[in-house]
Design an enzyme around this catalytic site. Structure first.
Site, PDB file in Angstrom:
ATOM      1  N   LYS A   1       0.648  -1.142  -0.074  1.00 54.20           N
ATOM      2  CA  LYS A   1       0.003   0.051   0.097  1.00 54.20           C
ATOM      3  C   LYS A   1       0.915   1.259   0.026  1.00 54.20           C
ATOM      4  CE  LYS A   1      -2.447  -0.444   3.607  1.00 54.20           C
ATOM      5  NZ  LYS A   1      -1.823  -1.594   4.124  1.00 54.20           N
ATOM      6  N   THR A   2       1.903   1.458   1.059  1.00 58.92           N
ATOM      7  CA  THR A   2       2.515   2.569   1.134  1.00 58.92           C
ATOM      8  C   THR A   2       3.542   2.853  -0.145  1.00 58.92           C
ATOM      9  OG1 THR A   2       3.054   2.162   3.148  1.00 58.92           O
ATOM     10  CG2 THR A   2       4.295   3.596   2.402  1.00 58.92           C
TER      11      THR A   2
ATOM     12  N   LYS B   1      -2.132   9.699   6.635  1.00 55.98           N
ATOM     13  CA  LYS B   1      -2.384   8.492   7.292  1.00 55.98           C
ATOM     14  C   LYS B   1      -2.820   8.925   8.740  1.00 55.98           C
ATOM     15  CE  LYS B   1      -0.731   3.611   7.593  1.00 55.98           C
ATOM     16  NZ  LYS B   1       0.187   2.796   7.094  1.00 55.98           N
TER      17      LYS B   1
ATOM     18  N   ASP C   1       6.369   5.075   7.290  1.00 54.78           N
ATOM     19  CA  ASP C   1       5.704   5.178   6.186  1.00 54.78           C
ATOM     20  C   ASP C   1       5.708   6.735   5.419  1.00 54.78           C
ATOM     21  OD1 ASP C   1       5.153   2.639   6.601  1.00 54.78           O
ATOM     22  OD2 ASP C   1       2.973   2.925   7.038  1.00 54.78           O
TER      23      ASP C   1
ATOM     24  N   GLU D   1      -3.667   6.943   3.141  1.00 56.24           N
ATOM     25  CA  GLU D   1      -3.554   5.541   3.052  1.00 56.24           C
ATOM     26  C   GLU D   1      -4.004   4.943   4.769  1.00 56.24           C
ATOM     27  OE1 GLU D   1       0.314   2.579   3.602  1.00 56.24           O
ATOM     28  OE2 GLU D   1       0.682   4.589   3.608  1.00 56.24           O
TER      29      GLU D   1
END
Length: 227
Positions: free
Chosen positions: A16-17, A38, A55, A116
């Site tokens: 995802k990141t 996030k 992240d 995210e």
């Protein structure tokens, strides 16, 4: 023009990141002033100024954006466990109004916000005697559509279709699926792509090969950069 989108995944470690960073990089290259956000991130290292949101640092490095780390993640935890458990052990549980304020501030400053999630869609951010907050609560509070990041390999049909089914059951708009770790010459992965699009009734908007430095022209990116 929508101001943001939520990136969820079929589970932990599907990329995802990485995909989020590539999306922001591509938006930046097409002239869209995009920000990263996030709600909570766990598993972080301590620096001279305290916990550093790993992240967010990674996204800055890949995308090349100059956004400040302080504006990227309101809740940062040290232990590499689910955010709700990390918060219980470390303090500072997620407050939905704080997440909302951070997102609204970014919307005022930037053209577009890519947010995210944590883990898969059924990830709790807070579970205590006072309140429950799940990712779907964040998505609905911010009124965001979703993109689903999935691994391209074996097992992705089940994981992706279940994720899409859950999002649909919660009346959350899904713009499409991005398949990560994609091998164009792999017959199974090509079949996974077709099957997900057919049964899930949403487009596979991008297939990201191993080691890709850009995400390519997806339908999603084109719709934003054209405004």
């Amino acid at each position: 023009m929508e101001k943001g989108i939520f990136i969820t995944g079929t589970g932990t470690d599907v990329g995802k990141t990485y995909v989020t960073a590539l999306l922001i990089k591509q938006l930046k290259e097409t002239g869209v002033d995009a920000a990263y956000y996030k709600a909570a991130v766990s598993g972080n290292q301590r620096g001279a100024q305290g916990l550093v949101p790993g992240d967010a640092v990674y996204v800055k490095q890949i995308s090349g954006i100059s956004q400040s780390l302080d504006s990227m993640v309101p809740y940062i935890y040290e232990e590499a466990i689910s955010p709700h458990l990390a918060a219980r052990r470390e303090g500072s549980p997620v407050d939905l109004s704080v997440v909302q304020q951070g997102y609204d501030s970014l919307c005022q400053e930037y053209d577009f916000v890519v947010m995210e999630g944590s883990g898969g869609i059924l990830c709790p951010l807070r579970l205590d005697e006072k309140q429950e907050i799940w990712l779907e609560d964040i998505i609905k509070a911010l009124n965001l559509p979703c993109l689903v990041v999935a691994d391209s390999g074996l097992g992705t049909i089940n994981a992706t279709l279940l994720t899409l089914k859950y999002l649909s059951s919660k009346h959350i708009i899904t713009k499409g699926v991005i398949l990560n770790h994609f091998h164009p010459d792999n017959e199974m992965e090509q079949d996974n792509r077709r099957t997900i699009a057919r049964k899930g009734k949403v487009p596979v908007v991008a297939c990201v090969p191993e080691g890709a430095t850009d995400i390519g022209k997806t339908c999603f990116l084109s719709s934003i950069s054209s405004h």
